[in-house]
Write a protein that holds these residues in place. Structure first.
Motif, PDB file in Angstrom:
ATOM      1  N   VAL A   5       0.839  -1.184   0.000  1.00 43.23           N
ATOM      2  CA  VAL A   5       0.000   0.000   0.000  1.00 43.23           C
ATOM      3  C   VAL A   5       0.879   1.241   0.000  1.00 43.23           C
ATOM      4  N   ALA A   6       0.555   2.190  -0.836  1.00 46.76           N
ATOM      5  CA  ALA A   6       1.268   3.473  -0.831  1.00 46.76           C
ATOM      6  C   ALA A   6       0.300   4.550  -1.309  1.00 46.76           C
ATOM      7  N   PHE A   7       0.461   5.729  -0.767  1.00 49.86           N
ATOM      8  CA  PHE A   7      -0.393   6.851  -1.159  1.00 49.86           C
ATOM      9  C   PHE A   7       0.269   8.150  -0.732  1.00 49.86           C
ATOM     10  N   ALA A   8       0.065   9.168  -1.518  1.00 51.67           N
ATOM     11  CA  ALA A   8       0.422  10.543  -1.157  1.00 51.67           C
ATOM     12  C   ALA A   8      -0.548  11.453  -1.889  1.00 51.67           C
ATOM     13  N   LEU A  36       0.811  -0.813   7.544  1.00 49.24           N
ATOM     14  CA  LEU A  36       1.416  -2.135   7.760  1.00 49.24           C
ATOM     15  C   LEU A  36       1.115  -2.624   9.174  1.00 49.24           C
ATOM     16  N   ILE A  37       1.226  -1.749  10.144  1.00 50.43           N
ATOM     17  CA  ILE A  37       0.934  -2.125  11.533  1.00 50.43           C
ATOM     18  C   ILE A  37      -0.542  -2.474  11.682  1.00 50.43           C
ATOM     19  N   ALA A  38      -1.406  -1.659  11.118  1.00 51.66           N
ATOM     20  CA  ALA A  38      -2.844  -1.896  11.228  1.00 51.66           C
ATOM     21  C   ALA A  38      -3.248  -3.216  10.568  1.00 51.66           C
ATOM     22  N   VAL A  39      -2.724  -3.503   9.392  1.00 52.12           N
ATOM     23  CA  VAL A  39      -3.052  -4.749   8.697  1.00 52.12           C
ATOM     24  C   VAL A  39      -2.472  -5.939   9.449  1.00 52.12           C
ATOM     25  N   THR A  40      -1.273  -5.799  10.005  1.00 49.97           N
ATOM     26  CA  THR A  40      -0.648  -6.875  10.768  1.00 49.97           C
ATOM     27  C   THR A  40      -1.483  -7.217  11.999  1.00 49.97           C
ATOM     28  N   ARG A  41      -2.004  -6.218  12.664  1.00 46.29           N
ATOM     29  CA  ARG A  41      -2.860  -6.473  13.831  1.00 46.29           C
ATOM     30  C   ARG A  41      -4.072  -7.312  13.457  1.00 46.29           C
ATOM     31  N   GLY A  42      -4.615  -7.056  12.281  1.00 51.23           N
ATOM     32  CA  GLY A  42      -5.762  -7.845  11.835  1.00 51.23           C
ATOM     33  C   GLY A  42      -5.387  -9.245  11.399  1.00 51.23           C
ATOM     34  N   ALA A  43      -4.212  -9.412  10.811  1.00 46.19           N
ATOM     35  CA  ALA A  43      -3.792 -10.714  10.292  1.00 46.19           C
ATOM     36  C   ALA A  43      -3.205 -11.623  11.368  1.00 46.19           C
ATOM     37  N   ALA A  44      -2.575 -11.072  12.369  1.00 46.94           N
ATOM     38  CA  ALA A  44      -1.875 -11.873  13.385  1.00 46.94           C
ATOM     39  C   ALA A  44      -2.766 -12.942  14.029  1.00 46.94           C
ATOM     40  N   PRO A  45      -3.992 -12.627  14.420  1.00 45.85           N
ATOM     41  CA  PRO A  45      -4.828 -13.662  15.037  1.00 45.85           C
ATOM     42  C   PRO A  45      -5.147 -14.823  14.081  1.00 45.85           C
ATOM     43  N   THR A  55       6.279  -6.610   3.376  1.00 43.10           N
ATOM     44  CA  THR A  55       5.848  -5.326   2.835  1.00 43.10           C
ATOM     45  C   THR A  55       6.711  -5.014   1.627  1.00 43.10           C
ATOM     46  N   LEU A  56       6.124  -4.416   0.639  1.00 42.28           N
ATOM     47  CA  LEU A  56       6.830  -4.088  -0.592  1.00 42.28           C
ATOM     48  C   LEU A  56       7.071  -2.593  -0.675  1.00 42.28           C
ATOM     49  N   SER A  57       8.158  -2.231  -1.281  1.00 43.16           N
ATOM     50  CA  SER A  57       8.463  -0.832  -1.531  1.00 43.16           C
ATOM     51  C   SER A  57       9.216  -0.760  -2.847  1.00 43.16           C
ATOM     52  N   TYR A  59      12.270   0.160  -3.238  1.00 45.38           N
ATOM     53  CA  TYR A  59      13.595  -0.402  -2.998  1.00 45.38           C
ATOM     54  C   TYR A  59      13.526  -1.923  -2.917  1.00 45.38           C
ATOM     55  N   ALA A  60      12.449  -2.437  -2.322  1.00 44.69           N
ATOM     56  CA  ALA A  60      12.303  -3.886  -2.210  1.00 44.69           C
ATOM     57  C   ALA A  60      12.133  -4.540  -3.573  1.00 44.69           C
ATOM     58  N   ALA A  61      11.727  -3.790  -4.552  1.00 44.44           N
ATOM     59  CA  ALA A  61      11.625  -4.341  -5.897  1.00 44.44           C
ATOM     60  C   ALA A  61      13.008  -4.641  -6.464  1.00 44.44           C
ATOM     61  N   GLU A  62      14.036  -4.058  -5.891  1.00 43.69           N
ATOM     62  CA  GLU A  62      15.396  -4.261  -6.363  1.00 43.69           C
ATOM     63  C   GLU A  62      16.206  -5.201  -5.475  1.00 43.69           C
ATOM     64  N   ARG A  63      15.870  -5.274  -4.201  1.00 48.08           N
ATOM     65  CA  ARG A  63      16.643  -6.082  -3.244  1.00 48.08           C
ATOM     66  C   ARG A  63      15.704  -6.755  -2.258  1.00 48.08           C
ATOM     67  N   TRP A  64      16.215  -7.768  -1.603  1.00 49.81           N
ATOM     68  CA  TRP A  64      15.459  -8.409  -0.537  1.00 49.81           C
ATOM     69  C   TRP A  64      16.363  -8.549   0.666  1.00 49.81           C
ATOM     70  N   PHE A  65      15.738  -8.611   1.819  1.00 51.17           N
ATOM     71  CA  PHE A  65      16.474  -8.696   3.071  1.00 51.17           C
ATOM     72  C   PHE A  65      15.978  -9.895   3.866  1.00 51.17           C
ATOM     73  N   PRO A  66      16.853 -10.834   4.199  1.00 46.64           N
ATOM     74  CA  PRO A  66      16.425 -12.002   4.973  1.00 46.64           C
ATOM     75  C   PRO A  66      16.085 -11.605   6.408  1.00 46.64           C
ATOM     76  N   THR A  67      15.282 -12.394   7.027  1.00 42.68           N
ATOM     77  CA  THR A  67      14.930 -12.161   8.427  1.00 42.68           C
ATOM     78  C   THR A  67      16.157 -12.351   9.320  1.00 42.68           C
ATOM     79  N   THR A  68      16.177 -11.684  10.437  1.00 41.37           N
ATOM     80  CA  THR A  68      17.309 -11.806  11.364  1.00 41.37           C
ATOM     81  C   THR A  68      16.911 -12.577  12.618  1.00 41.37           C
TER      82      THR A  68
END
Length: 69
Positions: A5-8, A36-45, A55-57, A59-68
């Motif tokens: 989701v993105a908007f301006a 992202l926080i609001a949607v995560t709260r709904g999805a977590a249960p 989440t996509l952005s 920059y994320a279209a060019e690179r990915w970051f593994p979980t830590t």
């Protein structure tokens, strides 16, 4: 769950970056980032057996970051 989701406000996307209004910046952050926080709260249960949240952005279209964790 995938968050993409993105908007301006259109007025803040025209002209020079330095003319971005404070309200336009606030709206962009609220919709594009806090959602992202609001949607995560709904999805977590629903993720009773685990799951992933991505989440996509631009920059994320060019690179990915593994979980830590």
């Amino acid at each position: 769950m995938v968050h993409a989701v993105a908007f301006a406000p259109a007025a803040d996307l025209r002209g020079e970056f330095l003319n971005t209004s404070r309200e336009g910046f606030r709206v962009a952050l609220d919709v594009s980032v806090y959602s992202l926080i609001a949607v995560t709260r709904g999805a977590a249960p629903l993720m009773t057996d685990g799951g992933s949240i991505i989440t996509l952005s631009f920059y994320a279209a060019e690179r990915w970051f593994p979980t830590t964790t």
